[in-house]
Design an enzyme around this catalytic site. Structure first.
Site, PDB file in Angstrom:
ATOM      1  N   SER A 211       0.833  -1.200   0.000  1.00 23.47           N
ATOM      2  CA  SER A 211       0.000   0.000   0.000  1.00 23.47           C
ATOM      3  C   SER A 211       0.874   1.259   0.000  1.00 23.47           C
ATOM      4  O   SER A 211       1.699   1.435  -0.895  1.00 23.47           O
ATOM      5  CB  SER A 211      -0.941  -0.050   1.206  1.00 23.47           C
ATOM      6  N   ASP A 439      -9.103  -4.049  -5.949  1.00 21.93           N
ATOM      7  CA  ASP A 439      -8.529  -3.578  -4.695  1.00 21.93           C
ATOM      8  C   ASP A 439      -9.286  -2.328  -4.265  1.00 21.93           C
ATOM      9  O   ASP A 439      -9.325  -1.345  -4.995  1.00 21.93           O
ATOM     10  CB  ASP A 439      -7.041  -3.254  -4.889  1.00 21.93           C
ATOM     11  N   HIS A 467      -7.523  -5.794  -0.514  1.00 21.18           N
ATOM     12  CA  HIS A 467      -6.397  -4.868  -0.558  1.00 21.18           C
ATOM     13  C   HIS A 467      -5.087  -5.634  -0.420  1.00 21.18           C
ATOM     14  O   HIS A 467      -4.791  -6.200   0.629  1.00 21.18           O
ATOM     15  CB  HIS A 467      -6.530  -3.845   0.576  1.00 21.18           C
TER      16      HIS A 467
END
Length: 500
Positions: A211, A439, A467
């Site tokens: 991320s 996602d 995610h």
């Protein structure tokens, strides 16, 4: 001071220091940082039974002023550290504001024996975060109060009210924190990673970023292209996007995932909160959120459940399909008037413990980093209003709660130091970018964009939901990433891993 220290009265286990090869090309003014010796010792404030050891790394607060003030970054590694054939594998869990020391308590379960025999697993709390001379802004009660506030409503409030709110929080940070508050930007974190590389004795940096951790990784690649080893960037952030563009992309993706959740619930769960269509389910969720707007809803412990907390209670479980059953039960409870589960999910997102204390400082660290990384001052009120209209259109459920973050940063007392720009990389090592088609937090087009910007990179696609892909449990993704980390072999161009 960092809260992870050597245990009093215990002899240090091991020291680490840079070797001469790891210092090649280093600015001589930074040599004292690159050449420092760190001491690995037992960690405190980690889960009982953890096999981690921790060390304090000293870095300059401001890299343009190496002789100025310093700050501490706390690193953690598994106790088998120092024996791997290819040195260290640095990791970052995302955020901004996520704790790498916390990540390390679960990280050994992410990697198979081949990876752990190849690398020492190492992570860290980024500068200003939690144990690493973490910024201090609000006490526990004040964080509760801040979280209990309603979402900004442009119909009844002015943007100056929002700016004033964040100015107050930011001023509290200035009063209670050191100068690192002004230097928590992503570039400074990437520079800290290069000091880690040297102190760990590695000629190149091997890295897995999740991320926001992909933004740290792409920034590092631009700063130190010749020091990039094997890089995995999973759940990619597109560094070229503005704050407003990021928010719109996330809003649309979370709304898509919410629809998926409702569809899956109705089809597979006999105790689903809805027995109607997907649209019926979405309307029911929106009604559950709406009932919190007047401040009359409380949880079992007497705390008010704000509309923001209710939204977080819905949004957080969407990060992984494994959270769908938890979300469904929380919605069933809320239909019966009990919002406790939704509030507890929101609590977990902020690190709130059952006793009312907060673990870490992720909420304020998130704001501190974003307000440094994005130049909000150039954004006008009219542009923010148009952005809010777009958010409402792409996400009827979440959109109204996600806007006006630029106004918040306009109130933040620390000026930004960076602005969006495409990633640049001219190194020889190929980088592996991993993108998930559905996602919710880092939309798949961001992974495509980052791969193109980096140039010498390969995109691995996971055709699934959630995610991040590597931690999804998908055997195809895990095998491809592990093969790259251990053997250096990238997946074939265009490889797509189907959902299990």
């Amino acid at each position: 001071m960092a809260t992870v220290l050597a245990l009093a009265g215990c002899a240090p286990k091991e020291t680490s220091t840079a070797d001469s090869a790891a210092l090649d090309g280093t600015d001589p003014a930074l040599a004292e940082y690159y050449e420092q010796e760190i001491t690995w010792d037992d960690c405190q404030d980690v889960a009982r039974g953890s096999d981690l050891e921790c060390a304090d790394l000293t870095v300059p607060v401001d890299y343009s002023d190496p002789e100025g003030e310093t700050t501490t970054v706390v690193m953690a590694r598994s106790t088998s550290g120092g024996n791997a054939s290819k040195g260290s594998l640095l990791m970052n869990p995302g955020g901004p504001g996520g704790s790498g020391v916390d990540l390390m308590q679960a990280a050994p379960a992410y990697f198979d024996e081949d990876v752990q025999e190849t690398y020492d697993l190492v992570s860290f709390d980024p500068r200003g975060v939690y144990r690493s001379d973490g910024i201090e802004c609000l006490d526990d009660a004040e964080v509760d109060e801040w979280r209990a506030e309603s979402a900004f409503d442009p119909e009844t409030e002015s943007l100056d009210d929002l700016r004033s709110e964040y100015e107050d929080v930011g001023q509290a940070c200035e009063e209670n924190s050191g100068p690192v508050l002004e230097h928590m930007d992503t570039e400074s974190v990437a520079r800290d990673m290069d000091v880690m590389r040297a102190v760990l004795g590695d000629a190149t940096t091997n890295y897995v970023g999740f991320s926001y951790g992909t933004q740290i990784g792409s920034t590092y690649a631009g700063l130190f292209p010749d020091r990039v080893g094997r890089f995995v960037l999973d759940g990619a952030v597109d560094p070229e996007l503005t704050n407003s563009e990021v928010t719109v992309g996330q809003a649309a993706s979370f709304e898509e995932t919410l629809r998926r959740f409702v569809e899956d619930c109705a089809e597979t769960n006999s105790e689903c909160f809805t027995d109607g269509s997907v649209d019926d389910g979405l309307e029911e969720i929106q009604s559950i959120i709406d009932r919190t707007r007047d401040g009359s809803v409380t949880a079992d412990d007497g705390r008010e459940v704000s509309s923001v907390s209710a939204v977080e209670g819905v949004l957080v479980p969407l990060y992984s399909p494994s959270g769908y059953s938890t979300l469904n039960q929380a919605l069933v409870d809320a239909q019966g008037g009990d919002y406790t589960a939704l509030l507890e999910i929101s609590d977990s997102n902020h690190g709130r413990e059952a006793d009312g204390s907060y673990r870490g400082n992720s909420s304020v660290a998130f704001a501190a980093v974003n307000c440094l990384d994005y130049d909000a001052d150039a954004v006008t009120d009219e542009q923010m209003a148009r952005n809010q209209d777009e958010l409402n259109q792409v996400s009827p459920t979440f959109g109204e709660f996600l806007g006006y973050s630029d106004a918040a940063c306009q109130g933040w007392p620390v000026e930004s130091v960076d602005q969006p720009a495409a990633a640049e990389y001219d190194g020889d090592s190929q980088i592996l970018v991993v993108g998930t088609r559905h996602d919710p937090a880092t939309p798949y087009p961001w992974a495509e964009a980052l791969t193109e910007q980096l140039g010498n990179a390969r995109l691995l696609t996971y055709d699934g939901w959630g995610h991040g892909a590597y931690t999804s449990g998908n055997s195809c993704v895990i095998s491809a990433v592990n093969t790259y980390l251990v053997d250096g072999d990238l997946p074939d161009q265009g490889t797509v891993c189907a959902a299990s």
